[in-house]
Structure formats: structure tokens, C-alpha cells
Motif scaffolding. Structure first.
Motif, PDB file in Angstrom:
ATOM      1  N   VAL A 114       0.858  -1.183   0.000  1.00 13.91           N
ATOM      2  CA  VAL A 114       0.000   0.000   0.000  1.00 13.91           C
ATOM      3  C   VAL A 114       0.895   1.235   0.000  1.00 13.91           C
ATOM      4  CG1 VAL A 114      -1.771   1.288   1.241  1.00 13.91           C
ATOM      5  CG2 VAL A 114      -1.810  -1.221   1.238  1.00 13.91           C
ATOM      6  N   PRO A 115       0.884   2.031  -1.073  1.00 17.35           N
ATOM      7  CA  PRO A 115       1.722   3.237  -1.111  1.00 17.35           C
ATOM      8  C   PRO A 115       1.412   4.163   0.069  1.00 17.35           C
ATOM      9  CG  PRO A 115       0.793   2.780  -3.277  1.00 17.35           C
ATOM     10  CD  PRO A 115       0.094   1.866  -2.316  1.00 17.35           C
ATOM     11  N   GLY A 116       2.479   4.717   0.654  1.00 22.74           N
ATOM     12  CA  GLY A 116       2.302   5.635   1.777  1.00 22.74           C
ATOM     13  C   GLY A 116       2.169   4.969   3.125  1.00 22.74           C
ATOM     14  N   SER A 117       2.085   3.649   3.167  1.00 24.42           N
ATOM     15  CA  SER A 117       1.950   2.938   4.440  1.00 24.42           C
ATOM     16  C   SER A 117       3.322   2.827   5.114  1.00 24.42           C
ATOM     17  CB  SER A 117       1.382   1.540   4.211  1.00 24.42           C
ATOM     18  OG  SER A 117       2.305   0.746   3.467  1.00 24.42           O
ATOM     19  N   PRO A 118       3.339   2.689   6.452  1.00 21.17           N
ATOM     20  CA  PRO A 118       4.622   2.505   7.144  1.00 21.17           C
ATOM     21  C   PRO A 118       5.395   1.301   6.608  1.00 21.17           C
ATOM     22  CG  PRO A 118       2.885   3.012   8.717  1.00 21.17           C
ATOM     23  CD  PRO A 118       2.209   2.799   7.388  1.00 21.17           C
ATOM     24  N   GLN A 119       4.692   0.208   6.343  1.00 21.85           N
ATOM     25  CA  GLN A 119       5.372  -0.965   5.806  1.00 21.85           C
ATOM     26  C   GLN A 119       5.956  -0.669   4.428  1.00 21.85           C
ATOM     27  OE1 GLN A 119       3.433  -4.946   4.507  1.00 21.85           O
ATOM     28  NE2 GLN A 119       4.043  -5.272   6.630  1.00 21.85           N
ATOM     29  N   GLY A 120       5.249   0.132   3.641  1.00 22.12           N
ATOM     30  CA  GLY A 120       5.754   0.498   2.332  1.00 22.12           C
ATOM     31  C   GLY A 120       7.078   1.231   2.414  1.00 22.12           C
ATOM     32  N   ASN A 121       7.261   2.047   3.448  1.00 17.83           N
ATOM     33  CA  ASN A 121       8.528   2.755   3.617  1.00 17.83           C
ATOM     34  C   ASN A 121       9.678   1.781   3.869  1.00 17.83           C
ATOM     35  OD1 ASN A 121       7.273   5.262   3.300  1.00 17.83           O
ATOM     36  ND2 ASN A 121       6.822   5.430   5.495  1.00 17.83           N
ATOM     37  N   TRP A 122       9.424   0.750   4.661  1.00 19.72           N
ATOM     38  CA  TRP A 122      10.446  -0.281   4.890  1.00 19.72           C
ATOM     39  C   TRP A 122      10.776  -1.011   3.588  1.00 19.72           C
ATOM     40  CZ3 TRP A 122      13.124  -0.973   9.329  1.00 19.72           C
ATOM     41  CH2 TRP A 122      12.610  -0.414  10.512  1.00 19.72           C
ATOM     42  N   LEU A 123       9.752  -1.381   2.839  1.00 26.78           N
ATOM     43  CA  LEU A 123       9.968  -2.132   1.610  1.00 26.78           C
ATOM     44  C   LEU A 123      10.755  -1.321   0.581  1.00 26.78           C
ATOM     45  CD1 LEU A 123       6.427  -3.723   1.396  1.00 26.78           C
ATOM     46  CD2 LEU A 123       8.560  -4.961   1.790  1.00 26.78           C
ATOM     47  N   GLN A 124      10.459  -0.018   0.495  1.00 25.33           N
ATOM     48  CA  GLN A 124      11.204   0.826  -0.432  1.00 25.33           C
ATOM     49  C   GLN A 124      12.656   0.973   0.030  1.00 25.33           C
ATOM     50  OE1 GLN A 124       8.823   4.299  -2.107  1.00 25.33           O
ATOM     51  NE2 GLN A 124       7.461   3.610  -0.466  1.00 25.33           N
ATOM     52  N   GLN A 176      25.379   5.919  -3.729  1.00 21.52           N
ATOM     53  CA  GLN A 176      25.481   4.493  -3.435  1.00 21.52           C
ATOM     54  C   GLN A 176      25.649   4.253  -1.936  1.00 21.52           C
ATOM     55  OE1 GLN A 176      29.097   2.750  -3.498  1.00 21.52           O
ATOM     56  NE2 GLN A 176      28.404   0.624  -3.608  1.00 21.52           N
ATOM     57  N   GLU A 177      26.507   5.035  -1.314  1.00 21.28           N
ATOM     58  CA  GLU A 177      26.749   4.871   0.124  1.00 21.28           C
ATOM     59  C   GLU A 177      25.483   5.149   0.927  1.00 21.28           C
ATOM     60  OE1 GLU A 177      30.007   7.508   0.720  1.00 21.28           O
ATOM     61  OE2 GLU A 177      31.486   6.145  -0.195  1.00 21.28           O
ATOM     62  N   ALA A 178      24.687   6.102   0.477  1.00 22.84           N
ATOM     63  CA  ALA A 178      23.422   6.391   1.163  1.00 22.84           C
ATOM     64  C   ALA A 178      22.461   5.216   1.064  1.00 22.84           C
ATOM     65  CB  ALA A 178      22.792   7.649   0.575  1.00 22.84           C
ATOM     66  N   CYS A 179      22.476   4.535  -0.079  1.00 24.10           N
ATOM     67  CA  CYS A 179      21.589   3.378  -0.285  1.00 24.10           C
ATOM     68  C   CYS A 179      22.007   2.172   0.547  1.00 24.10           C
ATOM     69  CB  CYS A 179      21.583   2.982  -1.757  1.00 24.10           C
ATOM     70  SG  CYS A 179      20.751   4.136  -2.855  1.00 24.10           S
ATOM     71  N   LEU A 180      23.282   2.085   0.879  1.00 22.37           N
ATOM     72  CA  LEU A 180      23.802   0.900   1.572  1.00 22.37           C
ATOM     73  C   LEU A 180      23.862   1.060   3.083  1.00 22.37           C
ATOM     74  CD1 LEU A 180      26.749  -0.219  -0.778  1.00 22.37           C
ATOM     75  CD2 LEU A 180      24.376  -1.014  -0.764  1.00 22.37           C
ATOM     76  N   GLN A 181      23.481   2.207   3.608  1.00 25.62           N
ATOM     77  CA  GLN A 181      23.562   2.371   5.060  1.00 25.62           C
ATOM     78  C   GLN A 181      22.660   1.362   5.754  1.00 25.62           C
ATOM     79  OE1 GLN A 181      21.928   6.185   6.506  1.00 25.62           O
ATOM     80  NE2 GLN A 181      21.318   6.554   4.384  1.00 25.62           N
ATOM     81  N   GLN A 182      23.046   0.982   6.956  1.00 29.11           N
ATOM     82  CA  GLN A 182      22.372  -0.128   7.635  1.00 29.11           C
ATOM     83  C   GLN A 182      20.953   0.205   8.062  1.00 29.11           C
ATOM     84  OE1 GLN A 182      24.466  -2.225  10.669  1.00 29.11           O
ATOM     85  NE2 GLN A 182      26.081  -2.882   9.278  1.00 29.11           N
ATOM     86  N   ASP A 183      20.691   1.421   8.442  1.00 29.68           N
ATOM     87  CA  ASP A 183      19.345   1.813   8.872  1.00 29.68           C
ATOM     88  C   ASP A 183      18.428   1.896   7.649  1.00 29.68           C
ATOM     89  OD1 ASP A 183      17.070   2.817   9.970  1.00 29.68           O
ATOM     90  OD2 ASP A 183      17.941   4.713  10.644  1.00 29.68           O
ATOM     91  N   VAL A 184      17.494   0.958   7.549  1.00 29.90           N
ATOM     92  CA  VAL A 184      16.654   0.827   6.360  1.00 29.90           C
ATOM     93  C   VAL A 184      15.878   2.111   6.068  1.00 29.90           C
ATOM     94  CG1 VAL A 184      14.758  -0.492   5.320  1.00 29.90           C
ATOM     95  CG2 VAL A 184      16.462  -1.661   6.733  1.00 29.90           C
ATOM     96  N   LEU A 185      15.302   2.723   7.095  1.00 32.44           N
ATOM     97  CA  LEU A 185      14.448   3.892   6.887  1.00 32.44           C
ATOM     98  C   LEU A 185      15.235   5.171   6.598  1.00 32.44           C
ATOM     99  CD1 LEU A 185      11.661   3.335   9.579  1.00 32.44           C
ATOM    100  CD2 LEU A 185      11.579   2.854   7.124  1.00 32.44           C
ATOM    101  N   SER A 186      16.552   5.125   6.764  1.00 33.38           N
ATOM    102  CA  SER A 186      17.376   6.302   6.460  1.00 33.38           C
ATOM    103  C   SER A 186      17.837   6.320   5.005  1.00 33.38           C
ATOM    104  CB  SER A 186      18.606   6.335   7.383  1.00 33.38           C
ATOM    105  OG  SER A 186      18.217   6.528   8.725  1.00 33.38           O
ATOM    106  N   ARG A 187      17.587   5.257   4.286  1.00 32.55           N
ATOM    107  CA  ARG A 187      17.991   5.216   2.880  1.00 32.55           C
ATOM    108  C   ARG A 187      17.096   6.137   2.051  1.00 32.55           C
ATOM    109  NH1 ARG A 187      18.103  -1.304   3.306  1.00 32.55           N
ATOM    110  NH2 ARG A 187      19.973  -1.457   4.610  1.00 32.55           N
TER     111      ARG A 187
END
Length: 432
Positions: free
Chosen positions: A366-376, A405-416
Motif C-alpha cells: 500500500v503506497p504511503g503505508s509505514p510498511q511500504g517505507n520499509w519495503l522501499q 550508493q553509500e546512502a543506499c547501503l547504510q544499515q538503517d533501512v528507513l534512512s535510505r
């Protein structure tokens, strides 16, 4: 492929890889004669239901494939094999996975298309685990301990019995490729996509098939003539289950993706196939397009394999990165994660033109859902891996791309970064 006669005659002494598919009902004891050399053993396509208790005598065995056999329990003896790191028991009759069956060096576990209802909590102790393929079972939950598998990068749980996406997966720091379609909680979205997108049905009788163009995990692609005049490509799905999930889920994602310059268009879904096989009809892609890379090998596990000498100039690399980011941005806006964002699923041609294909692992959210943010965020890491490969094969340094690239690989999923922001940033990097 080897023969039992060769094995018994001693003609295979010193081999590192052995493949036998000859209706075996028992494990040939002569295999132990290869203990000092054998590293890869493929016994797929037989009628085995057990392995010998002294299997650890094969002390160099790293990889074991026993797909398409008759096992109902994953053999506990596997856990005692000192070097074993890759196990494949696809399409058996497995319903039980004992904790004892998990070897300490396990990196890649494939249990696709079985009847497994639960996995042991001890799976979370497999600290080297990178690839976990469980599509087509009867799972409704995963061990909570899986959150400890910080090296886990690829997970396939499509076509099971999940009523929600397991929380233990979402924060995994290296998870990049996730497929979860074809579960009870995704069915409504998939059916709605197939209905709402209004994809036309194309009757089999309107098609004249010509040569085979390619073959993947989920289906075979043919060149065809539509209504005697238009050249098209037809993907015919192989069966009810693929390594990634269900044909229905792939079709839903394909038609739900919409039109985009970086996506392969869909002309319609296949109707009235003689054997009832589902399929997709697409425009024929220009022959100039080639796969960006080959799929992961047994050695690379989760990393694509590029041709020797593959090089891009900076404008090409940036154009590919921007084109893919733009395509994925549209997918996410429509509630679709690709799930298999890899170079081997990208076609490229002149000056960085590119197409993202193979939606076999695509799933809906579901776009905009909290789970969607994790999946993205998970998919952003896959994009980071791709960016790293483009940088590594580029003839000149790309510092701005390196930063992204480094921003995409950071460990915190929601900070990407989100793909919408990345598409804009990459657009600004393109040559004027």
C-alpha cells in the motif's frame, strides 16, 4: 552429467563436481571414494528419500543439490557436514526441517516448492546465511530469531500462507531482494491489479510462434507473429510455481506497472493456451538490447556476474542509473516492489538506454503505508548494489554516484533515500 557406470568403474576419481540423475533410490556408496576431492554434489531428479549417516565423510562437500526427489524431512545429517554451505531441496515432499539439519557454515538454503509449515528457531543462529528461498510452502510465520541473520540479503517467501509480512525481515541491515507475493494478504491487491489495469486478453489462436528467444526461472519467451502481421514476444509460464512465486503474481505486477520508458510494455495476457498455461504478450524488443550482466553464480551467491572486460563510460553509467531509478520510482508509486532489482534483469543498449524486466519476484504494497517505507528502503539497498557495480565497471570516477550508493547501503533501512529523490538527483547528474 555423469553416469553410475563411470562412478563404479573409478573413472571419476578426483572430480570436484558430480551430477547423477538416473533414478537413484539409494545413495551410491562409491561417492565416498571421491571424499578427498568432491565439493559439489548434485543428485537432483532421482527418487531418494534419505541420505547416509556417514555423509560427513565427504569432508570437502560445500554444495549439495537434491531437488526433485522424495524427501519428507530435511536430513539431519546435513548439519554435521563440516564444509557444507549451500543446500538445495526444491520440489521434494518436505514437511519437516529439524534444527540438526542446519550446518554451521550455511550461506544458501533453497527449500522451494515443498510442504513446510514451520522452520526451527535455530535458523537464526546461521550467522553466514545470505540467501533463503522458501516460496511455495505452507508457512504462516518465520522464526523471530531470523532477525539475527544480519548477512541475509535475499529472501523468497511467496506463495505461502502468510497473513502479514513477517516483522523479523524488515529491519535486516543487508536485505535487498524480497519476494512475498501470492500469500493470503496480497491476493486482493494482485486480483485488483489484473482487473483494474484492464490488460487485454490475447487469444492463443491469434499467435504464430517462431523461435525461442530466451528462458528464465518462470517461463520461456518466444518470438511470434500476432494476427499475421505484428512481431511480438510471448512469455509462456512453465508451471504453477517458480523459484520466486506464482505466475499470477508476476502477471499482476507486469500489468499494474503501467507504461514507462524504462519498462517493457505489456500488450495483453495470454488466453486459451492449449494446455491452459498463463502468459504475457509484449512488443518485440530491439535486438540491440543485451543483459547488463549474468545472474549470480554458485561462487558469487548474491552478486551478478559481469562479462570480462565490461566497461561503461560515465554518461552510460549515469543514464542506466537514472533510467532504472525512474522506472522503480513509478513502480513504488503504484504499490509494487520489484524484488529482484539486479543487473541481470536489466536490458541495455545504445548510450545507456535501458529496460527493467523480469517481474517474477515483484510484490505489492500500500503506497504511503509505514510498511511500504520499509519495503522501499529494502529495494534502495538493491539499487545501491547496482550502483556499486556500475561504478566498478566505469572507466572514470563518479564521486556523486558513489555518495548516492553509500546512502543506499547504510544499515538503517528507513534512512535510505526514496527513489523519487534519487531519480531527481540522478537527473541532475546527467550530462547536459
Amino acid at each position: 552429467m555423469h553416469t553410475l557406470e563411470q562412478l563404479r568403474a573409478g573413472q571419476l576419481a578426483g572430480v570436484r563436481r558430480l551430477k547423477l540423475a538416473c533414478g537413484l533410490t539409494d545413495f551410491p556408496s562409491e561417492i565416498f571414494d571421491l571424499a578427498d576431492s568432491l565439493e559439489i554434489l548434485d543428485l537432483s531428479g532421482n527418487a531418494l528419500s534419505s541420505l547416509p549417516d556417514d555423509l560427513p565423510r565427504l569432508h570437502k562437500l560445500r554444495i549439495l543439490f537434491c531437488s526433485d526427489n522424495l524427501f519428507t524431512t530435511l536430513p539431519a545429517v546435513l548439519g554435521s557436514c563440516p564444509a557444507l554451505e549451500m543446500i538445495g531441496f526444491k520440489a521434494n515432499r518436505l514437511c519437516h526441517v529439524p534444527a540438526a539439519a542446519l550446518p554451521p557454515k550455511l550461506r544458501w538454503l533453497t527449500l522451494t516448492d515443498n510442504a513446510i509449515e514451520a522452520l526451527p528457531e535455530e535458523l537464526g543462529k546461521c550467522g553466514q546465511l545470505q540467501k533463503l528461498m522458501l516460496a511455495g510452502n505452507r508457512l504462516s510465520h518465520l522464526p523471530a530469531s531470523l532477525s539475527n541473520c544480519h548477512r541475509l540479503e535475499l529472501v523468497r517467501i511467496a506463495a505461502n500462507r502468510f497473513t502479514a509480512l513477517p516483522d523479523c525481515l524488515l529491519a535486516l541491515p543487508r536485505l535487498s531482494w524480497l519476494a512475498y507475493a501470492g500469500n493470503p494478504y496480497t491476493e486482493a491487491c494482485e486480483l485488483a491489479a489484473l482487473t483494474d489495469a484492464g490488460a487485454a486478453g490475447v487469444a492463443w489462436q491469434r499467435l504464430e510462434l517462431a523461435q525461442q528467444l530466451g528462458e528464465g526461472a518462470s517461463g520461456v519467451i518466444y518470438r511470434a507473429r500476432l494476427d499475421g502481421r505484428d512481431d511480438v514476444a510471448v512469455k509462456v509460464f512453465k508451471g504453477a510455481m517458480t523459484s520466486d512465486g506464482l505466475p499470477r503474481s508476476e502477471m499482476a505486477a507486469c500489468v499494474g506497472a503501467g507504461a514507462h520508458a524504462g519498462l517493457i510494455p505489456i500488450l495483453g495476457t495470454l488466453d486459451a493456451h492449449p494446455q491452459g498455461a498463463p502468459g504475457l504478450v509484449m512488443p518485440l524488443i530491439d535486438a540491440a538490447f543485451r543483459n547488463l550482466a549474468g545472474p549470480p553464480s554458485l561462487a558469487s551467491c548474491t552478486r551478478d556476474v559481469y562479462a570480462d572486460g565490461m566497461r561503461f563510460d560515465a554518461p552510460q553509467a549515469l543514464a542506466i542509473a537514472h533510467g532504472i531509478a525512474s522506472a522503480v520510482c513509478q513502480l513504488h508509486a503504484r504499490g509494487i516492489v520489484h524484488g529482484d532489482l539486479y543487473a541481470h534483469n536489466i536490458l541495455h543498449a545504445h548510450a545507456g538506454a535501458c529496460l527493467l524486466g523480469d517481474f517474477g519476484a515483484a510484490s505489492m504494497f500500500v503506497p504511503g503505508s509505514p510498511q511500504g517505507n520499509w519495503l522501499q528502503g529494502i529495494e534502495a539497498r538493491a539499487f545501491g548494489v547496482l550502483l556499486g557495480e556500475l561504478i566498478a565497471h566505469c572507466a572514470t570516477p563518479l564521486p556523486a554516484l558513489q555518495t548516492l550508493q553509500e546512502a543506499c547501503l547504510q544499515q538503517d533501512v528507513l534512512s535510505r533515500p526514496q527513489f523519487e529523490a534519487m531519480e531527481l538527483a540522478l537527473r541532475d547528474m546527467l550530462p547536459a
